[in-house]
Scaffold this motif. Structure first.
Motif, PDB file in Angstrom:
ATOM      1  N   PRO A 270       0.823  -1.212   0.000  1.00 13.91           N
ATOM      2  CA  PRO A 270       0.000   0.000   0.000  1.00 13.91           C
ATOM      3  C   PRO A 270       0.857   1.263   0.000  1.00 13.91           C
ATOM      4  CG  PRO A 270      -0.825  -1.588   1.610  1.00 13.91           C
ATOM      5  CD  PRO A 270       0.493  -2.122   1.121  1.00 13.91           C
ATOM      6  N   ARG A 271       0.283   2.351  -0.478  1.00 13.15           N
ATOM      7  CA  ARG A 271       1.000   3.612  -0.541  1.00 13.15           C
ATOM      8  C   ARG A 271       1.360   4.115   0.862  1.00 13.15           C
ATOM      9  NH1 ARG A 271       2.024   3.613  -5.981  1.00 13.15           N
ATOM     10  NH2 ARG A 271       0.109   3.793  -7.226  1.00 13.15           N
ATOM     11  N   PRO A 272       2.514   4.745   1.018  1.00 11.70           N
ATOM     12  CA  PRO A 272       2.818   5.387   2.303  1.00 11.70           C
ATOM     13  C   PRO A 272       1.828   6.533   2.566  1.00 11.70           C
ATOM     14  CG  PRO A 272       4.780   5.236   0.923  1.00 11.70           C
ATOM     15  CD  PRO A 272       3.614   4.897   0.058  1.00 11.70           C
ATOM     16  N   ARG A 273       1.579   6.794   3.838  1.00 10.32           N
ATOM     17  CA  ARG A 273       0.704   7.900   4.225  1.00 10.32           C
ATOM     18  C   ARG A 273       1.497   8.859   5.092  1.00 10.32           C
ATOM     19  NH1 ARG A 273      -4.706   7.365   3.201  1.00 10.32           N
ATOM     20  NH2 ARG A 273      -5.353   5.321   2.398  1.00 10.32           N
ATOM     21  N   ILE A 274       1.598  10.113   4.644  1.00  9.09           N
ATOM     22  CA  ILE A 274       2.276  11.153   5.412  1.00  9.09           C
ATOM     23  C   ILE A 274       1.217  11.963   6.153  1.00  9.09           C
ATOM     24  CG2 ILE A 274       3.685  13.233   5.319  1.00  9.09           C
ATOM     25  CD1 ILE A 274       5.114  12.135   2.920  1.00  9.09           C
ATOM     26  N   PHE A 275       1.303  11.972   7.462  1.00 10.00           N
ATOM     27  CA  PHE A 275       0.478  12.841   8.301  1.00 10.00           C
ATOM     28  C   PHE A 275       1.387  13.926   8.858  1.00 10.00           C
ATOM     29  CE2 PHE A 275      -1.824   8.892   8.178  1.00 10.00           C
ATOM     30  CZ  PHE A 275      -3.163   9.242   8.218  1.00 10.00           C
ATOM     31  N   THR A 276       0.957  15.172   8.774  1.00  9.96           N
ATOM     32  CA  THR A 276       1.796  16.248   9.282  1.00  9.96           C
ATOM     33  C   THR A 276       0.972  17.263  10.050  1.00  9.96           C
ATOM     34  OG1 THR A 276       3.374  18.006   8.680  1.00  9.96           O
ATOM     35  CG2 THR A 276       1.608  17.537   7.100  1.00  9.96           C
ATOM     36  N   THR A 277       1.570  17.791  11.106  1.00  7.79           N
ATOM     37  CA  THR A 277       0.953  18.869  11.881  1.00  7.79           C
ATOM     38  C   THR A 277       1.366  20.231  11.345  1.00  7.79           C
ATOM     39  OG1 THR A 277       2.800  18.801  13.451  1.00  7.79           O
ATOM     40  CG2 THR A 277       0.848  17.485  13.987  1.00  7.79           C
ATOM     41  N   ASN A 278       2.231  20.260  10.346  1.00  5.06           N
ATOM     42  CA  ASN A 278       2.767  21.519   9.829  1.00  5.06           C
ATOM     43  C   ASN A 278       1.780  22.200   8.887  1.00  5.06           C
ATOM     44  OD1 ASN A 278       5.036  20.720  11.205  1.00  5.06           O
ATOM     45  ND2 ASN A 278       6.181  20.120   9.392  1.00  5.06           N
ATOM     46  N   TYR A 279       1.767  23.536   8.939  1.00  4.74           N
ATOM     47  CA  TYR A 279       0.914  24.307   8.031  1.00  4.74           C
ATOM     48  C   TYR A 279       1.589  24.534   6.680  1.00  4.74           C
ATOM     49  CZ  TYR A 279      -0.687  26.020  12.675  1.00  4.74           C
ATOM     50  OH  TYR A 279      -1.104  26.123  13.971  1.00  4.74           O
ATOM     51  N   ASP A 280       2.914  24.508   6.657  1.00  8.31           N
ATOM     52  CA  ASP A 280       3.653  24.923   5.467  1.00  8.31           C
ATOM     53  C   ASP A 280       3.394  23.990   4.285  1.00  8.31           C
ATOM     54  OD1 ASP A 280       5.701  22.722   5.405  1.00  8.31           O
ATOM     55  OD2 ASP A 280       6.212  23.557   7.363  1.00  8.31           O
ATOM     56  N   LEU A 281       3.856  24.416   3.120  1.00  2.00           N
ATOM     57  CA  LEU A 281       3.622  23.674   1.876  1.00  2.00           C
ATOM     58  C   LEU A 281       4.881  22.976   1.387  1.00  2.00           C
ATOM     59  CD1 LEU A 281       1.495  26.404   0.037  1.00  2.00           C
ATOM     60  CD2 LEU A 281       0.695  24.569   1.517  1.00  2.00           C
ATOM     61  N   VAL A 282       5.808  22.709   2.292  1.00  6.32           N
ATOM     62  CA  VAL A 282       7.090  22.126   1.915  1.00  6.32           C
ATOM     63  C   VAL A 282       6.913  20.729   1.322  1.00  6.32           C
ATOM     64  CG1 VAL A 282       9.288  21.288   2.817  1.00  6.32           C
ATOM     65  CG2 VAL A 282       8.416  23.511   3.542  1.00  6.32           C
ATOM     66  N   ILE A 283       6.087  19.900   1.938  1.00  2.00           N
ATOM     67  CA  ILE A 283       5.892  18.534   1.439  1.00  2.00           C
ATOM     68  C   ILE A 283       5.321  18.561   0.033  1.00  2.00           C
ATOM     69  CG2 ILE A 283       4.628  16.385   1.793  1.00  2.00           C
ATOM     70  CD1 ILE A 283       4.678  16.990   4.786  1.00  2.00           C
ATOM     71  N   GLU A 284       4.294  19.385  -0.188  1.00  2.00           N
ATOM     72  CA  GLU A 284       3.672  19.452  -1.501  1.00  2.00           C
ATOM     73  C   GLU A 284       4.665  19.927  -2.557  1.00  2.00           C
ATOM     74  OE1 GLU A 284       2.483  20.505   1.385  1.00  2.00           O
ATOM     75  OE2 GLU A 284       0.323  20.842   1.354  1.00  2.00           O
ATOM     76  N   ARG A 285       5.481  20.917  -2.210  1.00  2.00           N
ATOM     77  CA  ARG A 285       6.439  21.444  -3.184  1.00  2.00           C
ATOM     78  C   ARG A 285       7.539  20.430  -3.486  1.00  2.00           C
ATOM     79  NH1 ARG A 285       6.277  27.453  -0.530  1.00  2.00           N
ATOM     80  NH2 ARG A 285       4.578  28.256  -1.837  1.00  2.00           N
ATOM     81  N   ALA A 286       7.956  19.693  -2.455  1.00  2.00           N
ATOM     82  CA  ALA A 286       8.968  18.649  -2.687  1.00  2.00           C
ATOM     83  C   ALA A 286       8.407  17.565  -3.604  1.00  2.00           C
ATOM     84  CB  ALA A 286       9.416  18.054  -1.357  1.00  2.00           C
ATOM     85  N   LEU A 287       7.148  17.195  -3.404  1.00  2.00           N
ATOM     86  CA  LEU A 287       6.513  16.189  -4.265  1.00  2.00           C
ATOM     87  C   LEU A 287       6.378  16.697  -5.693  1.00  2.00           C
ATOM     88  CD1 LEU A 287       3.784  14.917  -1.781  1.00  2.00           C
ATOM     89  CD2 LEU A 287       5.630  13.539  -2.757  1.00  2.00           C
ATOM     90  N   ASP A 288       6.061  17.984  -5.827  1.00  2.00           N
ATOM     91  CA  ASP A 288       5.970  18.568  -7.169  1.00  2.00           C
ATOM     92  C   ASP A 288       7.326  18.540  -7.869  1.00  2.00           C
ATOM     93  OD1 ASP A 288       3.298  19.042  -6.853  1.00  2.00           O
ATOM     94  OD2 ASP A 288       3.496  21.179  -6.433  1.00  2.00           O
ATOM     95  N   GLU A 289       8.394  18.848  -7.122  1.00  2.00           N
ATOM     96  CA  GLU A 289       9.726  18.827  -7.721  1.00  2.00           C
ATOM     97  C   GLU A 289      10.134  17.411  -8.121  1.00  2.00           C
ATOM     98  OE1 GLU A 289      12.702  20.783  -5.419  1.00  2.00           O
ATOM     99  OE2 GLU A 289      11.724  22.744  -5.524  1.00  2.00           O
ATOM    100  N   LEU A 290       9.721  16.430  -7.338  1.00  2.00           N
ATOM    101  CA  LEU A 290      10.014  15.034  -7.670  1.00  2.00           C
ATOM    102  C   LEU A 290       9.159  14.532  -8.822  1.00  2.00           C
ATOM    103  CD1 LEU A 290      10.306  13.545  -4.073  1.00  2.00           C
ATOM    104  CD2 LEU A 290      12.134  13.572  -5.777  1.00  2.00           C
ATOM    105  N   GLY A 291       8.014  15.162  -9.016  1.00  2.00           N
ATOM    106  CA  GLY A 291       7.079  14.678 -10.032  1.00  2.00           C
ATOM    107  C   GLY A 291       6.255  13.508  -9.560  1.00  2.00           C
ATOM    108  N   TYR A 292       6.173  13.287  -8.242  1.00  2.00           N
ATOM    109  CA  TYR A 292       5.400  12.171  -7.705  1.00  2.00           C
ATOM    110  C   TYR A 292       3.919  12.556  -7.596  1.00  2.00           C
ATOM    111  CZ  TYR A 292       9.696   9.777  -6.163  1.00  2.00           C
ATOM    112  OH  TYR A 292      10.900   9.143  -6.117  1.00  2.00           O
ATOM    113  N   PRO A 293       3.019  11.690  -8.031  1.00  2.00           N
ATOM    114  CA  PRO A 293       1.591  11.958  -7.834  1.00  2.00           C
ATOM    115  C   PRO A 293       1.196  11.710  -6.383  1.00  2.00           C
ATOM    116  CG  PRO A 293       1.886   9.814  -8.857  1.00  2.00           C
ATOM    117  CD  PRO A 293       3.258  10.425  -8.750  1.00  2.00           C
ATOM    118  N   TYR A 294       0.251  12.483  -5.884  1.00  2.00           N
ATOM    119  CA  TYR A 294      -0.189  12.288  -4.506  1.00  2.00           C
ATOM    120  C   TYR A 294      -1.642  12.706  -4.345  1.00  2.00           C
ATOM    121  CZ  TYR A 294       0.730  17.344  -4.038  1.00  2.00           C
ATOM    122  OH  TYR A 294       0.744  18.712  -4.209  1.00  2.00           O
ATOM    123  N   VAL A 295      -2.283  12.121  -3.356  1.00  2.00           N
ATOM    124  CA  VAL A 295      -3.659  12.459  -2.998  1.00  2.00           C
ATOM    125  C   VAL A 295      -3.617  13.263  -1.709  1.00  2.00           C
ATOM    126  CG1 VAL A 295      -5.915  11.565  -2.318  1.00  2.00           C
ATOM    127  CG2 VAL A 295      -4.596  10.398  -4.109  1.00  2.00           C
TER     128      VAL A 295
END
Length: 464
Positions: free
Chosen positions: A187-212
């Motif tokens: 199964p896909r990994p699930r990232i849960f974060t308490t952070n407000y920032d958009l660092v995870i989303e931007r890192a995923l965009d730079e990698l080109g990984y799709p995410y929900v």
């Protein structure tokens, strides 16, 4: 570099020191990580410590002047009334932003409850009276300053020098190694974060990984938690038959909200019934009461009972109760009772749950850490042996727990930037190119091909 200079921290399992983390012994940690990354259900919990190298704001170790500076850095201003109020609600100047915001919230609630419109704080000649507007104004200034400070990466001076030119390198390394270390049928990994920032989303965009991330739509993106039940697959474009699951996909759950979330009450066009909806904002950060954020106050546990936080917390609870599950907690200091309760109860009832907590400073004082690292006979001994003094933190308590399912990594190796490089790398050489890198390579080759074709045609007397 000798081995002593390469010591990066301690790896603790079941309350005993499993190994020092050195160039020679790092394989012990990496073997443990490799096993965790292959569990059926992988849950990653990222806290603010995962963004400190990018200038993530501290909510502790902030005296009143630091709070004033925080407001000023966000473009706000502090008047004499604000300074007087800060001094009275935080007389010990103890620097705990959570307690400060809570005091302002309680004082404001008291003025509303008594219907007097004012509240008197302090004693004797030092007592001062404030109206609800002054209390709310300072509370909103601090809240807005905290939001502004969470727009990462921060100012150049606030970002670690090694990450000023490529701020998301550690996040890309962490995510890519985590994803590529897992078998494709898991199964896909699930990232849960308490952070407000958009660092995870931007890192995923730079990698080109799709995410929900729980949102549906493109132009108008609206929170639709049923989307967490979707996945990505590659298909044959001619037959529309599924070829395989797409590589690199994962799920992102922002359990305390996000900088780009906005709440809005909407009326259904068919039924006319009103409901609260959460939208993603593409053109900036929402302001004031429109923000969908859980601020660091003692009321945050109650806030999690409201939409959408209650639904996101339920997903966290469901994820950690599955068989063959591992929790990888990085940069999370266990300061949120509502999250701790879910994790600890799951440990109690789920024997197939394993936990690795990664934190550089929460277990031992620097002097004690240095003493242990210099000793030659600590491996295999209990962390608290020889009356060794540990910190009174939740992470330290976990490190001393005699439960082989609980592991803690501390010292410099517990810094997110160092830990990302300690993650097992499944590639044979350098990091495997991300899908985005591959697509850019294909585009470059196609461009070269077009230029070559045009040149050949020109040489033959034809125009392209």
């Amino acid at each position: 570099m000798n081995e002593q200079e390469s010591v990066q921290g301690l790896f603790i399992v079941g309350g005993r020191i499993k190994s020092k983390v050195t160039l020679a012994d790092r394989h012990i940690l990496q073997d443990h990580l490799s096993n965790l990354l292959q569990v059926h259900n992988l849950v990653v919990l990222l806290g603010s410590g995962a963004s400190f190298h990018l200038g993530s704001p501290q909510t502790r170790n902030l005296n009143n002047e630091k709070v004033v500076e925080l407001i000023g850095n966000a473009g706000g201003s502090v008047n004499d009334a604000d300074r007087a109020l800060l001094k009275l609600v935080n007389p010990g100047d103890n620097g705990d932003l959570e307690r400060l915001l809570n005091a302002l919230q309680l004082a404001s609630a008291l003025t509303i409850h008594t219907q007097g419109g004012t509240v008197t704080l302090g004693e004797g000649a030092a007592a001062k009276t404030f109206n609800v507007d002054a209390l709310e104004a300072l509370r909103h200034k601090i809240g807005s300053a905290l939001v502004e400070a969470c727009k990462l990466p921060g100012k150049a001076d606030d970002v670690d020098e090694d990450y000023r030119t490529d701020p998301l390198r550690a996040h890309r390394t962490f995510i890519s190694r985590m994803v590529r270390s897992r078998r494709s049928n898991l199964p896909r990994p699930r990232i849960f974060t308490t952070n407000y920032d958009l660092v995870i989303e931007r890192a995923l965009d730079e990698l080109g990984y799709p995410y929900v991330d729980g949102f549906s739509g493109t132009v108008e993106r609206r929170l639709n938690l049923s989307f967490y039940g979707l996945d990505f697959h590659r298909i044959d474009t001619s037959t529309q038959k599924v070829i395989a699951r797409a590589d690199g996909a994962l799920y992102v759950h922002k359990i305390h909200g996000s900088l780009n979330w906005r709440a809005r009450t909407e009326r259904d066009r068919i039924t006319g019934v009103e409901s609260l909806e959460v939208h993603q904002v593409a053109d900036g950060t929402p302001s004031g009461d429109d923000r969908v954020l859980i601020y660091p106050t003692t009321a945050k546990e109650g806030d999690t009972l409201a939409f959408p936080y209650s639904d996101l917390m339920r997903q966290l609870g469901d994820s950690v109760q599955q068989d063959d599950t591992a929790i990888l907690a990085v940069g999370y200091g266990f300061a949120d009772p509502h999250i701790n309760r879910i994790l600890l109860r799951s440990l109690a009832v789920n024997p197939a749950l394993n936990v690795l907590v990664v934190d550089p400073f929460a277990v031992l004082e620097p002097s004690v850490m240095a003493e242990i690292l210099e000793s030659d006979d600590v491996v295999g001994k209990r962390l608290d042996a020889d009356d060794r003094k540990t910190k009174g933190t939740a992470v330290s308590a976990l490190a001393q727990a005699a439960d082989a399912r609980i592991a803690v990594l501390t010292g410099d190796a517990g810094k997110f930037t160092v830990f990302a490089d300690l993650m097992p790398d499944p590639s044979l050489g350098d990091a495997v190119a991300s899908p985005r890198t591959v697509s850019e390579l294909i585009e470059s080759l196609e461009l070269i091909g077009r230029k070559t074709t045009a040149k050949t045609l020109a040489e033959d007397g034809f125009s392209a």
